[in-house]
Design an enzyme around this catalytic site. Structure first.
Site, PDB file in Angstrom:
ATOM      1  CG  HIS A   1      -2.272   4.025   5.342  1.00 55.59           C
ATOM      2  ND1 HIS A   1      -2.075   4.004   3.973  1.00 55.59           N
ATOM      3  CD2 HIS A   1      -2.401   2.726   5.712  1.00 55.59           C
ATOM      4  CE1 HIS A   1      -2.073   2.757   3.540  1.00 55.59           C
ATOM      5  NE2 HIS A   1      -2.278   1.960   4.577  1.00 55.59           N
TER       6      HIS A   1
ATOM      7  CB  CYS B   1      -0.937   0.002   1.201  1.00 52.57           C
ATOM      8  SG  CYS B   1      -1.892  -1.520   1.342  1.00 52.57           S
TER       9      CYS B   1
ATOM     10  CG  HIS C   1      -6.594   0.442   0.976  1.00 51.67           C
ATOM     11  ND1 HIS C   1      -5.655   1.025   0.156  1.00 51.67           N
ATOM     12  CD2 HIS C   1      -5.900  -0.054   2.039  1.00 51.67           C
ATOM     13  CE1 HIS C   1      -4.461   0.887   0.695  1.00 51.67           C
ATOM     14  NE2 HIS C   1      -4.593   0.240   1.845  1.00 51.67           N
TER      15      HIS C   1
ATOM     16  CG  PHE D   1      -0.313  -5.979   3.960  1.00 52.29           C
ATOM     17  CD1 PHE D   1      -0.896  -5.309   5.010  1.00 52.29           C
ATOM     18  CD2 PHE D   1      -1.112  -6.822   3.203  1.00 52.29           C
ATOM     19  CE1 PHE D   1      -2.238  -5.460   5.317  1.00 52.29           C
ATOM     20  CE2 PHE D   1      -2.461  -6.987   3.490  1.00 52.29           C
ATOM     21  CZ  PHE D   1      -3.029  -6.306   4.549  1.00 52.29           C
TER      22      PHE D   1
ATOM     23  CD  GLU E   1      -2.331   7.144   9.485  1.00 56.24           C
ATOM     24  OE1 GLU E   1      -1.855   7.929   8.631  1.00 56.24           O
ATOM     25  OE2 GLU E   1      -3.280   6.379   9.249  1.00 56.24           O
TER      26      GLU E   1
ATOM     27  CE  LYS F   1      -5.646   3.886   2.015  1.00 54.10           C
ATOM     28  NZ  LYS F   1      -4.833   5.073   2.343  1.00 54.10           N
TER      29      LYS F   1
END
Length: 412
Positions: A302, A162, A340, A399, A313, A335
């Site tokens: 994010h 991502c 996403h 990831f 976060e 998002k």
């Protein structure tokens, strides 16, 4: 160090494939999440996604060319065309050796992989397409974009889940800063909405199963979030050396001034619960830009709508900028409306940052109805907000523990 500015933008997304339409819907807080129509999802735990709207590939690529491209490449090429047009760049008047392409994807050619596996099972190995490998590999979108225009500068792909597009934009910044190119076409593309893509993420239990209310499914920082919503799309940014842009009279959206990248070195999918890697990434980005925490007015988070990401976060933002500064910031998650887009997400959100600086407004985080007590910052939950953004951060956390942050600022 040479200065780098943003001169061209494009987004292809579930909110629209025209830059102004995308921006208008984003500010209105509209959701692009709907029941998936691309295939039969009746046996899947998550049956919703962010499929493209207002997008006709035939406007950009001939049917013959389309047959030789996976959808992720089609999206990337179309987005790059629109971004180059938006920039006003005229390739036939440029030294093509000084223009490069770094374009990312987290997964690459998932459609061709799935279709060729069916061919193998049904018809045997003799029926493989000779285009299978060149359609599938993640770097091929960058190759097609370069071939389209004849760009002969640096050309490659970064795949970091991502964080892919964000890393691509950051490395493009470095190449222009160090004199390796004058212009870079950069961003990312993803086409994951098929049986394999959705099925894989369902198996991980990563996706929201709020199938009966898709537009409420992506709810970053909300207590009732239950996973992210998968989406497709592409986004492209044209980065340019400042003097080069001035000389040709380009419209300049903002400056890209800082970049940080770190690794959690913690887990293959879960983020570090304390957000240490993300903290350092943000600090590196604003320090690289020559800024202090109090110089930042906005963060495009994010903000995936997953249990661990949103908490981690939030902690990272507090640690990176200090609790007092963090509580004064506007923070929003794109998002919440687009879903996403995986390897393209950092590109989409970088476009948002550039427009926020240029236009003095930040978009809301929708569906934040019951805030998680551990997510206690200002996520702009009450609609779009006028805000003079002098500098902002864009976070991407992938990831594998891959973290990347960009720092955009208004042109001095």
């Amino acid at each position: 160090m040479r200065r780098v500015v943003v001169t061209g933008l494009n987004v292809i997304s579930p909110l629209g494939s025209d830059l102004e339409v995308f921006w208008e819907r984003l500010l209105k807080g509209q959701s692009g999440i709907r029941p998936i129509e691309a295939f039969d999802v009746s046996q899947y735990t998550s049956r919703i996604g962010g499929e493209l709207v207002d997008f006709d590939i035939n406007q950009f690529i001939t049917p013959k060319e389309q047959r030789r491209m996976d959808p992720f490449t089609q999206y990337g090429v179309a987005s790059a065309k629109m971004a180059v047009e938006n920039s006003g760049l005229e390739p036939d008047k440029e030294d093509l050796r000084r223009i490069g392409v770094v374009y990312g994807s987290g997964i690459g050619g998932l459609f061709i992989l799935m279709n060729q596996m069916r061919t193998l099972i049904d018809k045997g190995p003799s029926r493989f397409s000779p285009f299978m490998i060149p359609q599938m590999i993640t770097n091929i979108a960058a190759g097609h974009i370069a071939i389209l225009y004849g760009f002969k500068g640096p050309n490659f792909c970064i795949t970091s889940a991502c964080a892919s597009a964000t890393h691509c934009i950051g490395e493009s910044l470095r190449m222009i800063q160090h004199g390796e190119a004058d212009v870079m076409i950069t961003g990312g593309s993803e086409a994951p909405i098929n049986e394999l893509g959705v099925g894989g993420f369902c198996a991980m239990r990563a996706l929201s199963t709020r199938n009966d209310d898709p537009q409420k499914a992506s709810r970053p920082f909300d207590r009732d979030r239950d996973g992210f919503v998968i989406a497709e799309g592409a986004a492209t940014i044209v980065l340019e050396e400042y003097e080069h842009a001035k000389k040709r009279g380009a419209h300049i959206y903002c400056e890209l001034a800082g970049y940080g990248r770190t690794c959690d070195a913690y887990h293959i999918t879960a983020p570090d619960s304390e957000g240490e890697g993300a903290t350092r990434g943000m600090m590196l980005a604003y320090q690289d830009a020559g800024l202090n925490p109090e110089d930042i007015q906005y963060i495009n988070a994010h903000g995936t709508s997953t249990e661990l990401n949103d908490k981690g976060e939030t902690k990272a933002i507090k640690a990176a900028l200090g609790e007092d500064v963090a509580r004064k910031l506007a923070i929003s998650s794109t998002k919440s409306m687009t879903g996403h887009t995986l390897g393209a997400a950092g590109g989409v959100e970088s476009v948002v940052c550039a427009l926020s600086i240029e236009r003095g407004v930040v978009h809301p985080t929708i569906n934040l109805e019951n805030p998680d007590p551990e997510c206690d910052l200002d996520y702009v939950a009450d609609g779009a907000r006028e805000l003079k953004v002098k500098a902002c951060l864009n976070n991407s956390l992938g990831f594998g523990g891959h973290n990347a942050t960009l720092c955009f600022k208004a042109l001095d």
